[in-house]
Write a protein that holds these residues in place. Structure first.
Motif, PDB file in Angstrom:
ATOM      1  N   VAL A  93     -38.868 -14.195  27.876  1.00 22.71           N
ATOM      2  CA  VAL A  93     -39.462 -14.630  29.145  1.00 22.71           C
ATOM      3  C   VAL A  93     -39.718 -13.455  30.081  1.00 22.71           C
ATOM      4  CG1 VAL A  93     -38.442 -16.925  28.988  1.00 22.71           C
ATOM      5  CG2 VAL A  93     -37.226 -15.126  30.228  1.00 22.71           C
ATOM      6  N   ARG A  94     -39.267 -12.268  29.699  1.00 26.09           N
ATOM      7  CA  ARG A  94     -39.484 -11.072  30.520  1.00 26.09           C
ATOM      8  C   ARG A  94     -40.542 -10.148  29.935  1.00 26.09           C
ATOM      9  NH1 ARG A  94     -34.104 -12.453  31.560  1.00 26.09           N
ATOM     10  NH2 ARG A  94     -33.499 -12.187  33.746  1.00 26.09           N
ATOM     11  N   VAL A  95     -40.567 -10.044  28.613  1.00 21.41           N
ATOM     12  CA  VAL A  95     -41.546  -9.204  27.923  1.00 21.41           C
ATOM     13  C   VAL A  95     -42.187 -10.041  26.823  1.00 21.41           C
ATOM     14  CG1 VAL A  95     -41.910  -7.098  26.600  1.00 21.41           C
ATOM     15  CG2 VAL A  95     -40.122  -7.152  28.351  1.00 21.41           C
ATOM     16  N   GLN A  96     -43.507 -10.038  26.756  1.00 20.64           N
ATOM     17  CA  GLN A  96     -44.170 -10.825  25.728  1.00 20.64           C
ATOM     18  C   GLN A  96     -43.690 -10.379  24.352  1.00 20.64           C
ATOM     19  OE1 GLN A  96     -45.524 -13.241  26.815  1.00 20.64           O
ATOM     20  NE2 GLN A  96     -46.960 -12.920  28.490  1.00 20.64           N
ATOM     21  N   SER A  97     -43.360 -11.339  23.514  1.00 23.38           N
ATOM     22  CA  SER A  97     -42.736 -11.031  22.222  1.00 23.38           C
ATOM     23  C   SER A  97     -43.618 -10.153  21.346  1.00 23.38           C
ATOM     24  CB  SER A  97     -42.369 -12.327  21.495  1.00 23.38           C
ATOM     25  OG  SER A  97     -43.447 -13.252  21.510  1.00 23.38           O
ATOM     26  N   TRP A  98     -44.935 -10.390  21.337  1.00 27.45           N
ATOM     27  CA  TRP A  98     -45.815  -9.580  20.506  1.00 27.45           C
ATOM     28  C   TRP A  98     -45.943  -8.154  21.050  1.00 27.45           C
ATOM     29  CZ3 TRP A  98     -46.926 -14.019  23.016  1.00 27.45           C
ATOM     30  CH2 TRP A  98     -47.650 -13.910  24.202  1.00 27.45           C
ATOM     31  N   GLU A  99     -45.767  -7.982  22.356  1.00 26.44           N
ATOM     32  CA  GLU A  99     -45.783  -6.631  22.919  1.00 26.44           C
ATOM     33  C   GLU A  99     -44.549  -5.856  22.462  1.00 26.44           C
ATOM     34  OE1 GLU A  99     -46.148  -6.881  27.129  1.00 26.44           O
ATOM     35  OE2 GLU A  99     -48.218  -7.603  27.079  1.00 26.44           O
ATOM     36  N   SER A 100     -43.398  -6.526  22.435  1.00 20.28           N
ATOM     37  CA  SER A 100     -42.181  -5.875  21.951  1.00 20.28           C
ATOM     38  C   SER A 100     -42.334  -5.465  20.495  1.00 20.28           C
ATOM     39  CB  SER A 100     -40.979  -6.805  22.104  1.00 20.28           C
ATOM     40  OG  SER A 100     -40.748  -7.119  23.460  1.00 20.28           O
ATOM     41  N   ILE A 101     -42.906  -6.361  19.698  1.00 20.16           N
ATOM     42  CA  ILE A 101     -43.112  -6.069  18.278  1.00 20.16           C
ATOM     43  C   ILE A 101     -44.126  -4.947  18.094  1.00 20.16           C
ATOM     44  CG2 ILE A 101     -44.059  -7.036  16.137  1.00 20.16           C
ATOM     45  CD1 ILE A 101     -42.742  -9.709  16.948  1.00 20.16           C
TER      46      ILE A 101
END
Length: 346
Positions: free
Chosen positions: A136-144
């Motif tokens: 909810v803080r960082v988009q999951s695909w951006e982290s990946i």
């Protein structure tokens, strides 16, 4: 990332009547749900804003992806694959939650709008479920996208909603399961996450499931997209029921696909580690949100358990559901071996 492309598929709102049915079973969402592509995959409304970033995501040649419809042995397969690819490093697996080792691509799209602040506050341990606090803080695909290689990526999205060069570049493991067992397990997942706020009965849930109106449905179409690619050298197709029947054989097949060689003794140790009794006790794998909750994320690990939840009317509906959707396909589930598939209702 590469420059964004226009999506090759349409995203449209479900009808108001469909949205009302979905929201009886999937709580916390305020935006209308959507259907994606010609096959009409159902997703929360937030996916409309995220689909292009996911579609345009850069695939790396050393990626390993696990793709399933929910409740099809995803966690089981992730733990197997991660250990096979990391020299059976059980110590490292014990020290890091599976959702960090093998993150879910679209999880930020799935967070209900009404739950965001509750997750941030760790209400009912929700922040610890699948790494929702980070999602909810960082988009999951951006982290990946920013993660170092090699990456291990989990998704419930079908192949047609994923990067189009996925099978040209990465290793993909796809696991399919009898939709009747999925319906039962999917229902208990929603009950586990929703806790006392969840009101839908299983019969109500099944009524929406059989209409292909729950997130990531239609399930048979989802499975068949991968089944039709089963001969692709970069896709390894597995049935959940075969994992139940002979886990060691499935592990050997996975080793062959991944190009890994282990001794029989090591395979046996891994199979013991992957037993359901072991996985339930493994806090880095079992994503149960509340230690006092009698509904476990890792449930029974069985095939055919659906029969205890379906009355005769529901069994007839389930047979109609499967025979209609399998008509014209060569996909067959190991636990559904009908010689004659009824096509007259199409």
């Amino acid at each position: 990332m590469a420059p964004a492309l226009d999506l090759p598929y349409e995203i449209r709102n479900v009808t108001p009547e469909e949205d009302k049915l979905i929201k009886k079973c999937v709580i916390g969402h305020t935006k209308p749900f959507v259907k994606c592509g010609k096959k009409g995959y159902v997703m929360p409304g937030a996916f409309r804003n995220h689909a292009r970033a996911i579609h345009d995501m850069e695939v790396r040649p050393d990626d390993v992806w696990v793709i399933t419809f929910p409740r099809s042995g995803t966690t089981w397969t992730q733990e197997m694959v991660w250990l096979l690819e990391n020299n059976l490093d059980y110590a490292a697996a014990r020290n890091t939650p599976l959702f960090e080792r093998f993150p879910m691509l679209e999880i930020s799209s799935m967070v209900p709008e009404m739950a965001i602040e509750l997750i941030k506050a760790d209400f009912l341990n929700l922040a610890s479920f699948q790494g929702l606090n980070k999602a909810v803080r960082v988009q999951s695909w951006e982290s990946i996208d920013k993660a170092p290689s090699p990456r291990f990526i989990k998704t419930h999205l079908p192949l047609s909603l994923l990067p189009p060069d996925l099978l040209d570049k990465a290793k993909v493991i796809y696991v399919a399961r009898d939709p009747r067992d999925i319906a039962v397990s999917y229902y208990y997942l929603h009950k586990m996450v929703g806790k006392t706020l969840y009101r839908a009965s299983f019969k109500n849930f099944w009524n929406v499931f059989k209409k292909d109106l729950l997130p990531w449905t239609p399930v048979v179409t989802h499975n068949n997209e991968a089944w039709s690619q089963r001969h692709n050298k970069n896709l390894h197709f597995v049935f959940y029921e075969d994992m139940i029947k002979d886990l060691r054989k499935v592990i050997h097949g996975m080793c062959h696909f991944l190009g890994r060689n282990y001794l029989d003794e090591q395979i046996n140790t891994l199979a013991d580690h992957l037993s359901f009794d072991s996985l339930r006790k493994n806090k880095n794998v079992n994503n149960t949100t509340d230690g006092n909750n009698n509904i476990q994320f890792i449930r029974k690990g069985e095939a055919g358990g659906w029969v205890t939840h379906f009355d005769q009317e529901m069994r007839d509906e389930a047979n109609d559901y499967l025979s209609t959707r399998l008509c014209g396909l060569d996909l067959r589930y190991p636990s559904y071996n009908e010689d004659h598939i009824e096509c007259s209702r199409l």
